[in-house]
Enzyme design. Structure first.
Site, PDB file in Angstrom:
ATOM      1  N   LYS A 138      -1.097  -5.635  -4.274  1.00  7.80           N
ATOM      2  CA  LYS A 138      -1.617  -5.965  -2.942  1.00  7.80           C
ATOM      3  C   LYS A 138      -0.660  -6.945  -2.295  1.00  7.80           C
ATOM      4  O   LYS A 138       0.068  -7.659  -3.000  1.00  7.80           O
ATOM      5  CB  LYS A 138      -2.994  -6.624  -3.066  1.00  7.80           C
ATOM      6  CG  LYS A 138      -3.834  -6.513  -1.813  1.00  7.80           C
ATOM      7  CD  LYS A 138      -4.590  -5.210  -1.771  1.00  7.80           C
ATOM      8  CE  LYS A 138      -5.264  -4.976  -0.447  1.00  7.80           C
ATOM      9  NZ  LYS A 138      -6.214  -3.861  -0.534  1.00  7.80           N
ATOM     10  N   ASP A 178      -4.383  -2.412   5.323  1.00  8.53           N
ATOM     11  CA  ASP A 178      -5.643  -3.089   4.998  1.00  8.53           C
ATOM     12  C   ASP A 178      -6.023  -3.780   6.310  1.00  8.53           C
ATOM     13  O   ASP A 178      -5.525  -3.366   7.376  1.00  8.53           O
ATOM     14  CB  ASP A 178      -5.431  -4.083   3.827  1.00  8.53           C
ATOM     15  CG  ASP A 178      -6.747  -4.540   3.183  1.00  8.53           C
ATOM     16  OD1 ASP A 178      -7.223  -3.856   2.276  1.00  8.53           O
ATOM     17  OD2 ASP A 178      -7.304  -5.580   3.599  1.00  8.53           O
TER      18      ASP A 178
HETATM   19  N1  GLU Z   1      -6.264  -1.311   1.430  1.00 10.56           N
HETATM   20  C1  GLU Z   1      -6.955  -0.182   0.880  1.00 10.56           C
HETATM   21  C2  GLU Z   1      -7.783  -0.623  -0.315  1.00 10.56           C
HETATM   22  O1  GLU Z   1      -8.313  -1.712  -0.314  1.00 10.56           O
HETATM   23  C3  GLU Z   1      -6.058   1.007   0.624  1.00 10.56           C
HETATM   24  C4  GLU Z   1      -4.855   0.780  -0.224  1.00 10.56           C
HETATM   25  C5  GLU Z   1      -3.884   1.949  -0.266  1.00 10.56           C
HETATM   26  O2  GLU Z   1      -4.101   2.972   0.354  1.00 10.56           O
HETATM   27  O3  GLU Z   1      -2.883   1.783  -0.971  1.00 10.56           O
HETATM   28  O4  GLU Z   1      -7.979   0.084  -1.256  1.00 10.56           O
END
Ligand code: GLU
Length: 458
Positions: A138, A178
């Site tokens: 992340k 996100d």
């Molecule tokens: N931000 C999204 C999550 O919390 C998607 C992450 C992604 O597609 O890599 O899962």
């Protein structure tokens, strides 16, 4: 907060987990959301370690809690008036045992290392549950895109990617969106990556536009997936979504496509919110109007209420949880649904709560809901549809293919059913029937732990 095992577990096993948790508090002080995310997982692992002492000997829990790599960097940029700003960029490459690090980027003023670590930690188990070969990571920045011009957002994204590009890649680490990072930001980030590296490497970022390597359904996937997961929980109870009254919080990408799928399945969604307050729309949310206000005009939910007319009412500062509903789908941000709100939902007869956002329900609230017999879908299972379609986007990129909408939606639906069933069956196996928190944490942990064991001392 002491560690209270959710399931019967021997005291010596709990002592080991307690010690691990104390280590987290000692070594990572001040990271409250990260502590909360770790605490929730550890409360579920007692019986797993008791049944498999080899995992404890191999210090698997300590290893999973420690990120493989944490990157923090300076992001300088210039605004439209020529003023210089210095933001902080983050990427936590948390666990790569199951595949390249995968997870979104969040641009929001509240972003700090603890927030990125909580999100990255959750992402490990979420991604494992999809069964699609993606590790957990992340990132983000404390940059606030609100009120910034397109040119400012572009300059920020270019500066951010100028540093991030040396750490990411289709076989290494694959960011996505996100909160605060949508199609516009992904475009600027991808453009800068291509320019700096001189590589057309479509699989290095997901959530791309359909003209340049994106996947059908990626925009809709998180919201659609959460509604599909909710439908599965209801199905186990002999019910469906048709005619159910739903409260949704938030008004961003997750909320919008939650509403779309819920409406397709015959439910009536009556609320949306943002940091200014919420809207109740007795006739049901007018999705075309909401999309216009939020996605095109980048406006507020109060603008929606102004344009909608008599059926909609804006409540400044309030919370959607006060509005009576059969189902609540928190789709805004962490810790938005607390114990008090959970008690109100229970009093109003809520049947299911499923997390579209990451960790929106506080631990106390989760207990109140589950004790009252409410079906509770934890985010790491219920909102995994977004990252699952990201993995499908990577598959399409790898084969230079582009699948039709219907095909991706069918695959998403099959994945959400499989995640639901995995969580349900794992909880049953550990004697916690219907507890999706236990099921998601144990099933996600076991997959990652087994892959790490097989790969040696990593
Ligand atoms: N931000 C999204 C999550 O919390 C998607 C992450 C992604 O597609 O890599 O899962």
């Amino acid at each position: 907060m002491p560690l209270a095992s959710r399931l019967p577990a021997p005291p010596e096993t709990m002592a080991v987990l307690e010690e691990t948790y104390s280590g987290v508090l000692r070594r990572d002080p001040g990271e409250a959301e990260f502590h909360q995310a770790v605490h929730e997982v550890l409360e579920c692992l007692g019986p797993v370690l008791a049944a498999r002492p080899g995992l404890a000997t191999a210090k698997l829990v300590e290893r999973v809690i420690e990120p493989e790599r944490q990157i923090m960097f300076r992001v300088p940029w210039e605004d439209d008036n020529g003023e210089i700003h210095v933001n902080r960029g983050f990427r936590v490459e948390y666990n790569g045992a199951l595949g390249p690090y995968k997870g979104g980027l969040r641009f929001h003023p509240t972003v700090n290392l603890g927030i990125v670590k909580f999100l990255g930690f959750e992402q490990i188990f979420k991604n494992a549950l999809t069964g699609l070969g993606i590790g957990g990571g992340k990132g983000g920045s404390d940059f606030d895109p609100h009120g910034r011009s397109d040119a400012e957002v572009m300059r920020f994204c270019q500066s951010f990617m100028t540093e991030l590009q040396r750490h990411v890649g289709e076989h290494t680490d694959v960011p996505a969106g996100d909160i605060g990072v949508g199609a516009r930001e992904i475009g600027y980030l991808f453009g800068q990556y291509r320019r700096v590296t001189n590589r057309w490497e479509a699989g290095m970022l997901t959530g791309k536009g359909m003209l340049w390597g994106g996947s059908a359904v990626r925009t809709e996937a998180t919201g659609y997936g959460n509604v599909m997961f909710t439908a599965e929980m209801l199905r186990r109870r002999g019910e469906d979504l048709d005619g159910q009254q739903i409260v949704v919080s938030g008004s961003g990408n997750v909320a919008i496509y939650t509403i779309e799928k819920a409406q397709q399945l015959g439910a009536n969604v009556i609320t949306v919110s943002d940091s200014g307050g919420y809207v109740v729309d007795e006739k049901g949310i007018d999705l075309d109007l909401l999309k216009q206000v939020k996605e095109v005009d980048r406006g507020r939910v109060s603008d929606y209420a102004d344009l909608r007319g008599a059926s909609a009412r804006f409540v400044a500062g309030g919370r959607v949880w006060d509005v009576p509903a059969d189902i609540a789908l928190p789709s805004a941000t962490q810790n938005e649904l607390d114990a008090e709100a959970a008690a109100v939902l229970v009093r109003n007869g809520v049947k299911a709560v499923s997390e579209g956002a990451n960790m929106p329900t506080t631990p106390d609230a989760v207990h109140i809901l589950q004790d009252a017999g409410v079906a509770f879908g934890p985010g790491k299972a219920a909102n995994a549809g977004g990252v699952a379609v990201s993995a499908l986007e990577m598959q399409q990129n790898a084969s230079r293919a582009s699948w039709p909408f219907s095909q991706v939606e069918e695959e998403l639906s099959a994945i959400m059913t499989s995640i639901h069933d995995t969580c349900y069956e794992t909880a049953e196996r550990y004697g916690a029937s219907g507890d999706y928190v236990v099921g998601a944490n144990i099933a996600g942990f076991e997959r990652v732990a087994d892959a790490m064991l097989a790969q040696g001392l990593i």
